[in-house]
Design a protein around this motif. Structure first.
Motif, short mmCIF file in Angstrom:
data_model
loop_
_atom_site.label_atom_id
_atom_site.label_comp_id
_atom_site.label_asym_id
_atom_site.label_seq_id
_atom_site.Cartn_x
_atom_site.Cartn_y
_atom_site.Cartn_z
N VAL A 1 0.82 -1.22 0.00
CA VAL A 1 0.00 0.00 0.00
C VAL A 1 0.85 1.27 0.00
N GLY A 2 0.51 2.16 -0.91
CA GLY A 2 1.16 3.47 -0.93
C GLY A 2 2.59 3.50 -1.45
N PHE A 3 3.01 2.43 -2.14
CA PHE A 3 4.40 2.40 -2.62
C PHE A 3 4.56 2.99 -4.02
N PRO B 1 9.62 1.07 0.05
CA PRO B 1 8.77 2.24 0.27
C PRO B 1 9.46 3.50 -0.23
N PRO B 2 8.68 4.53 -0.59
CA PRO B 2 9.30 5.82 -0.89
C PRO B 2 10.14 6.26 0.30
N PRO B 3 11.25 6.98 0.03
CA PRO B 3 12.28 7.20 1.05
C PRO B 3 11.82 7.80 2.37
N GLU B 4 10.95 8.81 2.31
CA GLU B 4 10.68 9.49 3.59
C GLU B 4 9.54 8.82 4.36
N ARG B 5 9.07 7.70 3.85
CA ARG B 5 7.92 7.03 4.48
C ARG B 5 8.26 6.49 5.86
N VAL B 6 7.38 6.70 6.83
CA VAL B 6 7.61 6.17 8.18
C VAL B 6 6.51 5.15 8.49
N1 LIG Z 1 9.04 7.69 -5.21
C1 LIG Z 1 8.18 8.34 -4.43
N2 LIG Z 1 8.61 9.12 -3.42
C2 LIG Z 1 7.73 9.76 -2.61
N3 LIG Z 1 6.40 9.73 -2.75
C3 LIG Z 1 5.92 8.95 -3.75
C4 LIG Z 1 6.77 8.24 -4.64
N4 LIG Z 1 5.99 7.58 -5.53
C5 LIG Z 1 4.73 7.87 -5.21
N5 LIG Z 1 4.66 8.70 -4.16
C6 LIG Z 1 3.47 9.22 -3.50
O1 LIG Z 1 3.02 8.23 -2.58
C7 LIG Z 1 1.60 8.25 -2.50
C8 LIG Z 1 1.09 6.86 -2.79
O2 LIG Z 1 1.31 6.52 -4.13
P1 LIG Z 1 0.25 5.71 -4.95
O3 LIG Z 1 -1.12 6.26 -4.73
O4 LIG Z 1 0.74 5.56 -6.33
O5 LIG Z 1 0.36 4.35 -4.17
P2 LIG Z 1 -0.25 2.96 -4.52
O6 LIG Z 1 0.87 2.03 -4.65
O7 LIG Z 1 -1.18 3.11 -5.67
O8 LIG Z 1 -1.04 2.66 -3.18
P3 LIG Z 1 -2.42 1.95 -2.91
O9 LIG Z 1 -2.22 0.53 -3.12
O10 LIG Z 1 -2.69 2.29 -1.51
O11 LIG Z 1 -3.37 2.57 -3.89
C9 LIG Z 1 1.13 9.28 -3.51
O12 LIG Z 1 0.82 10.45 -2.85
C10 LIG Z 1 2.32 9.46 -4.43
O13 LIG Z 1 2.35 10.72 -5.01
#
Ligand SMILES: Nc1ncnc2c1ncn2[C@@H]1O[C@H](COP(=O)(O)OP(=O)(O)OP(=O)(O)O)[C@@H](O)[C@H]1O
Length: 740
Positions: free
Chosen positions: A210-212, A360-365
């Motif tokens: 999720v959110g990657f 995960p994106p770098p700043e994610r906690v």
């Molecule tokens: N490389 C990155 N660095 C930082 N933030 C990012 C990066 N890639 C995406 N994001 C941001 O992270 C958030 C989540 O991305 P996204 O909605 O594409 O996730 P997802 O994999 O589709 O998640 P989900 O399965 O929950 O829908 C968005 O706000 C997006 O802009």
């Protein structure tokens, strides 16, 4: 204690007489490794992953599976004469085997920490029952693999010219505001290659936690396809998610005024939809984002090139069929946040194109997760903390019924805080409105059901309160929690259960698991846990869950990988129909009475022969038409038809000649021993099964008595039909079908 059990019937398993082949495990020991080279990708997965367990890691009482003996209960490891032995309790006796041998032969029945009881323990003195159980599991695995294989081959036969590399790609890439994660980069490369280098349409799964950042991968694919003058459709399971994708895409493509993004959903009026459909048909819109409403029959594209499906598993059966029908003709990218265990992923990538996103994106906690009994004070203090730092809150309940009470309690406690409600029974327009207000920050608390579970991305909402958390599934909780902590801000998830004393064992396990797996990228562990808790069915459907229970999860996986790596050996190579020689002396003459009854007998018989030559299905159709027109055929026509059926089935089974010699029926075949054994094991009639044997290039059927030719034909017809029914479990070789 061991001594005691020894007296009660301990038997030592050796690498010989007890069937516990000491070097067994790497292959099935069938001695038939011929049948083609291994497939790239599958080998890597199959050979590097073993699922056997180190007996030293077992805990007393854990259920284990010995590949040759069956399911037992691990008792202990104990030293005798300076050597360590593993003791396993079976239904009728205690078994003892040397530790190093056990390490080669033993599997865990359950996943670690899972405590499912097998239906029964195997008996040491009854290996045949276990053997049957194991073969059943093997066949189930085989079928699964072949289904995957067939899909793969089907796709490989499709062709389309590769898309040109878009001139503006560098610019589009540079406009991504973040530094991509390594997995994102790999996914970009994978998708780019699929689209611009391969001639077969893409069918790629982007599997990421999720959110990657899966959405950006989809947007780059869309950019390539649209730059070549095609349209793209983005399908989301809920209106909320469709709207979010629409917003994100409109923003991402805002520097490209020629690229028009539209949203299509059930919430629009008929007039609005008609207008959109006309624009789509004329090619005036390029990215069409929507819910399943997009799949309507009325929709006609101008030039559809790509379908992006978000969370495919959330669509209904009919919608999934519709999606599958697209896969035959256009490129498809599927996004999934429902993780599959990494091991399985590796095995599957031999067949399905998949990109795994586990960084995960770098700043994610990581989201801080607290599980406790519900208390209004705790819920309020969590909410107040979030509001005080300028954030927003999701308040989730499992049922619509509960919403009113929650809303009342929140309004009483926080009268000045703007709140909104979202749930599945609300009219789509109202949900959209509520979500929009929440997304822009106007609403601070969203009281909702799990409707927000997939994909919602609101960076400023970083606290989630879940009430009645015990009523949610593990994967669901994991998805829900994934809604917070999606930007650099630390997220909090409070999972409140109602009353600990009323919690079921499963609910306790679930909540424990979600708390335990709160680090980033734990989705894969959660998937394994989920399988452990809810049964394997959650991943493969109910049938497979029974098959797993038969042999235990690790042996099932092992068989799966083994099967994936040896798929070529299960090829059935049909022979051309015309080459099948059926040396059974039965006259093809029809009675003059029947001939005069038929309208055009010569043409009809020709048609029958042609139908048989084409395929079995056409022959069945022919027979049905014949009966519809002329009623049930007389005996001589029945024999003639049966001859055609026997030749047709023989051709499909790779049998080139059939003749009899005394009580023997001999079928010359190109089939290999593995295929024969699998086929025979799966045959429904024991009499057929027992009469068949295989000798290199022939299948022999031994009959009890010498049969006249008509009865012989009858026997052949039924026996081959029985074999034929097994074909779906075998891979039919499709010439030129497989690349790679
Ligand atoms: N490389 C990155 N660095 C930082 N933030 C990012 C990066 N890639 C995406 N994001 C941001 O992270 C958030 C989540 O991305 P996204 O909605 O594409 O996730 P997802 O994999 O589709 O998640 P989900 O399965 O929950 O829908 C968005 O706000 C997006 O802009």
């Amino acid at each position: 204690m061991i001594r005691e059990q020894q007296r009660m019937g301990l038997r030592q398993l050796r690498g010989d007489g007890d069937g516990a082949a000491s070097q067994e495990g790497e292959s099935d020991g069938d001695g038939d490794e011929g049948g083609g080279g291994r497939r790239k990708g599958v080998v890597a997965a199959g050979s590097s992953l073993g699922h056997r367990v180190d007996p030293r890691e077992l805990e007393a009482g854990e259920y284990v599976v010995h590949k040759k003996v069956g399911v037992g209960k691990f008792v202990c490891i104990s030293a005798e004469d300076g050597l360590d032995y593993v003791f396993i309790q079976y239904a009728d006796a205690m078994a003892k085997l040397a530790v190093d041998q056990a390490a080669r032969m033993l599997y865990r029945y359950n996943l670690p920490h899972e405590k499912q009881r097998p239906r029964n323990l195997s008996k040491l003195n009854d290996p045949s029952t276990w053997e049957k159980r194991r073969l059943k599991g093997k066949l189930a695995v085989q079928k699964m693999v072949v289904n995957l294989m067939e899909l793969y081959l089907q796709r490989m036969r499709q062709k389309r010219p590769p898309y040109p590399k878009p001139v503006g790609m560098d610019q589009f890439t540079a406009e991504f505001p973040y530094e991509p994660t390594p997995d994102q980069n790999q996914a970009f490369i994978d998708v780019d290659k699929d689209l611009t280098e391969r001639e077969t349409p893409m069918d790629r799964l982007i599997c990421g936690d999720v959110g990657f950042g899966k959405t950006e991968v989809a947007m780059r694919a869309i950019f390539i396809v649209i730059s070549a003058g095609f349209q793209a459709m983005v399908l989301a399971p809920t209106v909320i998610l469709a709207k979010q994708h629409y917003d994100v895409m409109s923003e991402r493509f805002s520097n490209y005024p020629d690229i028009k993004v539209a949203m299509f959903s059930g919430a629009q009026t008929k007039e609005e939809k008609d207008e959109l459909i006309t624009k789509i048909r004329n090619g005036d819109l390029h990215i069409i984002v929507g819910t399943h409403a997009v799949l309507t029959e009325r929709m006609a594209y101008n030039n559809l090139g790509l379908l992006v499906v978000d969370e495919e598993q959330k669509f209904g059966v009919q919608q999934k069929e519709k999606i599958a029908s697209y896969k035959a003709s256009i490129d498809v990218l599927t996004l999934s946040a429902t993780p599959i265990p990494r091991t399985l992923y590796l095995a599957l990538t031999g067949f399905r194109d998949a990109s795994l996103m586990s960084t995960p994106p770098p700043e994610r906690v990581a989201v801080r997760t607290y599980v406790s009994g519900f208390s209004k004070e705790r819920a309020l203090s969590a909410i107040k903390f979030e509001l005080a730092r300028g954030g927003q809150v999701f308040y989730v309940v499992p049922r619509i019924k509960a919403i009113d009470d929650v809303l009342q309690f929140l309004k009483d406690s926080l009268p000045d805080v703007p709140m909104a409600v979202a749930h599945g029974k609300k009219v789509s327009k109202n949900i959209q409105l509520a979500m929009e207000k929440f997304a822009c920050g106007e609403v601070k608390i969203l009281v909702c059901t799990h409707i927000i579970e997939s994909g919602i991305d609101i960076p400023n909402a970083n606290t989630m309160v879940v009430q009645y958390a015990e009523l949610f599934g593990l994967a669901q909780l994991y998805q829900l929690r994934g809604r917070v902590g999606r930007s650099g801000t630390e997220g909090f998830a409070y999972l409140f259960y109602t009353d600990k004393s009323l919690l079921s064992k499963i609910a306790t396990d679930r909540l424990g698991a979600i708390e335990e797996h709160s680090d980033l990228g734990q989705g894969f562990h959660v998937a394994e846990k989920d399988m452990g808790i809810r049964g394997f069915g959650s991943l493969f459907g109910e049938q497979q869950s029974g098959d797993v229970a038969n042999v235990g999860i690790d042996l099932f996986f092992d068989m799966l990988f083994d099967s994936l790596s040896k798929v070529d050996q299960f090829c059935l190579i049909p022979v051309p129909y015309k080459d099948v020689q059926l040396d059974i002396n039965i006259s093809s003459r029809l009675s003059s009475e029947y001939i005069s009854y038929l309208e055009n007998p010569v043409e009809l018989l020709n048609e029958a022969a042609k139908a048989a030559e084409k395929d079995l299905w056409t022959l069945i159709q022919f027979t049905e038409d014949l009966r519809r027109q002329y009623g049930k055929e007389p005996r001589d026509m029945e024999l003639l038809l049966k001859k055609l059926y026997v030749r047709r089935m023989a051709a499909d089974l790779g049998i080139s000649r059939i003749y009899s010699s005394g009580k023997m029926i001999i079928m010359k075949t190109n089939m290999n021993k593995k295929v024969f054994r699998l086929m025979r094991e799966a045959m429904s009639l024991e009499t057929h099964r027992n009469s068949l044997s295989f000798t290199g290039k022939e299948i022999k059927g031994e009959l009890l008595v010498n049969l006249p030719d008509t009865l012989l034909l009858n026997w052949l017809f039924h026996c081959l039909a029985d074999c034929y029914a097994v074909i779906p479990a075998l891979v039919k070789k499709i010439v030129g079908g497989m690349k790679s």
